[in-house]
Design an enzyme around this catalytic site. Structure first.
Site, mmCIF file in Angstrom:
data_model
loop_
_atom_site.group_PDB
_atom_site.id
_atom_site.type_symbol
_atom_site.label_atom_id
_atom_site.label_comp_id
_atom_site.label_asym_id
_atom_site.label_seq_id
_atom_site.Cartn_x
_atom_site.Cartn_y
_atom_site.Cartn_z
ATOM 1 N N SER A 133 -25.514 12.965 -13.852
ATOM 2 C CA SER A 133 -26.901 13.117 -13.372
ATOM 3 C C SER A 133 -27.814 12.212 -14.186
ATOM 4 C CB SER A 133 -27.346 14.574 -13.576
ATOM 5 O OG SER A 133 -28.719 14.740 -13.268
ATOM 6 N N TYR A 146 -28.988 22.185 -19.201
ATOM 7 C CA TYR A 146 -28.394 21.362 -18.143
ATOM 8 C C TYR A 146 -28.201 19.930 -18.653
ATOM 9 C CZ TYR A 146 -27.752 19.123 -13.568
ATOM 10 O OH TYR A 146 -27.253 18.385 -12.511
HETATM 11 N N1 LIG Z 1 -28.549 18.147 -6.316
HETATM 12 C C1 LIG Z 1 -29.022 17.304 -7.226
HETATM 13 O O1 LIG Z 1 -30.241 16.997 -7.265
HETATM 14 C C2 LIG Z 1 -28.084 16.672 -8.220
HETATM 15 C C3 LIG Z 1 -28.530 15.544 -8.906
HETATM 16 C C4 LIG Z 1 -27.702 14.943 -9.856
HETATM 17 C C5 LIG Z 1 -26.454 15.468 -10.082
HETATM 18 N N2 LIG Z 1 -26.042 16.575 -9.415
HETATM 19 C C6 LIG Z 1 -24.703 17.100 -9.725
HETATM 20 O O2 LIG Z 1 -23.914 16.997 -8.571
HETATM 21 C C7 LIG Z 1 -22.892 17.997 -8.590
HETATM 22 C C8 LIG Z 1 -22.882 18.725 -7.244
HETATM 23 O O3 LIG Z 1 -24.170 19.286 -7.046
HETATM 24 P P1 LIG Z 1 -24.718 19.695 -5.597
HETATM 25 O O4 LIG Z 1 -26.133 19.260 -5.563
HETATM 26 O O5 LIG Z 1 -23.780 19.251 -4.546
HETATM 27 O O6 LIG Z 1 -24.686 21.295 -5.771
HETATM 28 P P2 LIG Z 1 -24.305 22.468 -4.748
HETATM 29 O O7 LIG Z 1 -24.707 22.124 -3.378
HETATM 30 O O8 LIG Z 1 -24.832 23.714 -5.389
HETATM 31 O O9 LIG Z 1 -22.701 22.484 -4.810
HETATM 32 C C9 LIG Z 1 -22.026 22.850 -5.984
HETATM 33 C C10 LIG Z 1 -20.533 22.894 -5.709
HETATM 34 O O10 LIG Z 1 -19.866 23.297 -6.929
HETATM 35 C C11 LIG Z 1 -19.002 24.399 -6.631
HETATM 36 N N3 LIG Z 1 -18.862 25.236 -7.806
HETATM 37 C C12 LIG Z 1 -19.831 25.871 -8.512
HETATM 38 N N4 LIG Z 1 -19.280 26.572 -9.516
HETATM 39 C C13 LIG Z 1 -17.945 26.377 -9.455
HETATM 40 C C14 LIG Z 1 -16.835 26.839 -10.211
HETATM 41 N N5 LIG Z 1 -16.998 27.665 -11.259
HETATM 42 N N6 LIG Z 1 -15.589 26.427 -9.867
HETATM 43 C C15 LIG Z 1 -15.409 25.613 -8.787
HETATM 44 N N7 LIG Z 1 -16.415 25.139 -8.049
HETATM 45 C C16 LIG Z 1 -17.674 25.530 -8.366
HETATM 46 C C17 LIG Z 1 -19.649 25.102 -5.426
HETATM 47 O O11 LIG Z 1 -18.709 25.798 -4.650
HETATM 48 P P3 LIG Z 1 -18.448 27.380 -4.720
HETATM 49 O O12 LIG Z 1 -19.785 28.058 -4.828
HETATM 50 O O13 LIG Z 1 -17.711 27.663 -3.449
HETATM 51 O O14 LIG Z 1 -17.615 27.587 -5.940
HETATM 52 C C18 LIG Z 1 -20.165 23.902 -4.636
HETATM 53 O O15 LIG Z 1 -19.129 23.381 -3.844
HETATM 54 C C19 LIG Z 1 -23.215 18.900 -9.782
HETATM 55 O O16 LIG Z 1 -22.384 18.558 -10.865
HETATM 56 C C20 LIG Z 1 -24.659 18.561 -10.111
HETATM 57 O O17 LIG Z 1 -24.943 18.763 -11.475
HETATM 58 C C21 LIG Z 1 -26.817 17.190 -8.473
#
Ligand SMILES: NC(=O)c1ccc[n+]([C@@H]2O[C@H](COP(=O)([O-])OP(=O)(O)OC[C@H]3O[C@@H](n4cnc5c(N)ncnc54)[C@H](OP(=O)(O)O)[C@@H]3O)[C@@H](O)[C@H]2O)c1
Length: 235
Positions: A133, A146
């Site tokens: 990120s 975070y």
């Molecule tokens: N959204 C943003 O603005 C943003 C920006 C920069 C970076 N990121 C990074 O991108 C990545 C994905 O984020 P996203 O925005 O796609 O979030 P999201 O929509 O909340 O998706 C998160 C994913 O992680 C899984 N997950 C959560 N806890 C888990 C666990 N203990 N074991 C296995 N799977 C788990 C969830 O599935 P289940 O609930 O089914 O387990 C879901 O598939 C993260 O690492 C986040 O830090 C996000």
């Protein structure tokens, strides 16, 4: 035929958001998939090995990797994407929030890479892509823990590059700014600068991942940083 045809990829956090977008784009490029999430969603992708896998438990991660290798005959790519966030003043975060961010974001990445790496090395041309990120590049307000977890991912992936280069395994940090997913909406996101009009889509990030994976193998991309035009670059 695509450059990625026939490769095998493990994606953590594949049930929604960025992980699901990466899974769909890789499936469209004829990559064989292993999908990890607590819900175990297979996204309807044919032949994907999907099972409930909490990345905080190394035994569950090992079991999924073994199932992927057994079904698809190897493993070439890991996209360490599973992540959680809780935003707010440091002292307002509960111990459970602290543990979850460190355990999922940091340990979950280590467990996935640890389990997959011998197979990547055996294949001779592996790729590790860590979805970190902007919060892994700068300290951001109300994101102290975070940020700590994302800096840890970035440091791990950058350091690993040194020891894996000669084995042909490439390591990349993908560092997006705000992406329009459900991420942390229940845990303080939306009360900070982070949720802005014009955020990127999960598919925008997935396209960057595919770009990274399809570079010719004479070079590697160490880090990509990209953010919405509505978001400042914080110096
Ligand atoms: N959204 C943003 O603005 C943003 C920006 C920069 C970076 N990121 C990074 O991108 C990545 C994905 O984020 P996203 O925005 O796609 O979030 P999201 O929509 O909340 O998706 C998160 C994913 O992680 C899984 N997950 C959560 N806890 C888990 C666990 N203990 N074991 C296995 N799977 C788990 C969830 O599935 P289940 O609930 O089914 O387990 C879901 O598939 C993260 O690492 C986040 O830090 C996000």
């Amino acid at each position: 035929m695509t450059e990625l045809e026939g490769k095998v990829a493990l994606i953590t956090g594949a049930s929604r958001g960025i992980g699901a977008a990466v899974a769909r784009q890789l499936a469209a490029a004829n990559v064989k998939l292993g999908l990890a999430s607590r819900s175990g969603d297979d996204l309807g992708i044919e032949h994907a090995v999907a099972r409930q896998c909490d990345v905080r438990d190394p035994r569950q991660v090992d079991a999924l990797v073994a199932a992927v290798v057994e079904k698809h005959g190897g493993l070439d790519i890991v996209v360490a994407n599973a992540g959680v966030g809780a935003y707010g003043r440091f002292l307002d975060l509960s111990p459970e929030h602290l543990d979850e961010m460190i355990d999922v974001n940091v340990k979950g990445t280590l467990y996935a890479v640890r389990s997959a790496l011998p197979h990547l090395v055996r294949g001779g041309e592996g790729d590790i892509v860590t979805i970190a990120s902007e919060a892994g590049r700068r300290g951001l307000p109300y994101e102290a823990v975070y940020c700590a977890s994302k800096f840890a991912q970035v440091g791990f992936t950058r350091a690993l590059d040194h020891e894996l280069r000669e084995s042909g395994v490439r390591c990349t940090n993908v560092c997006p700014g705000g992406v329009a997913t459900d991420f942390a909406l229940e845990a303080g996101r939306g009360r900070t600068h982070d949720v802005l009009p014009g955020m990127m889509s999960a598919d925008d990030v997935a396209e960057v991942v595919v770009f990274v994976l399809t570079r010719p193998r004479n070079h590697r991309i160490l880090e990509t940083a990209f953010r919405p035009m509505t978001e400042p670059s914080w110096g």
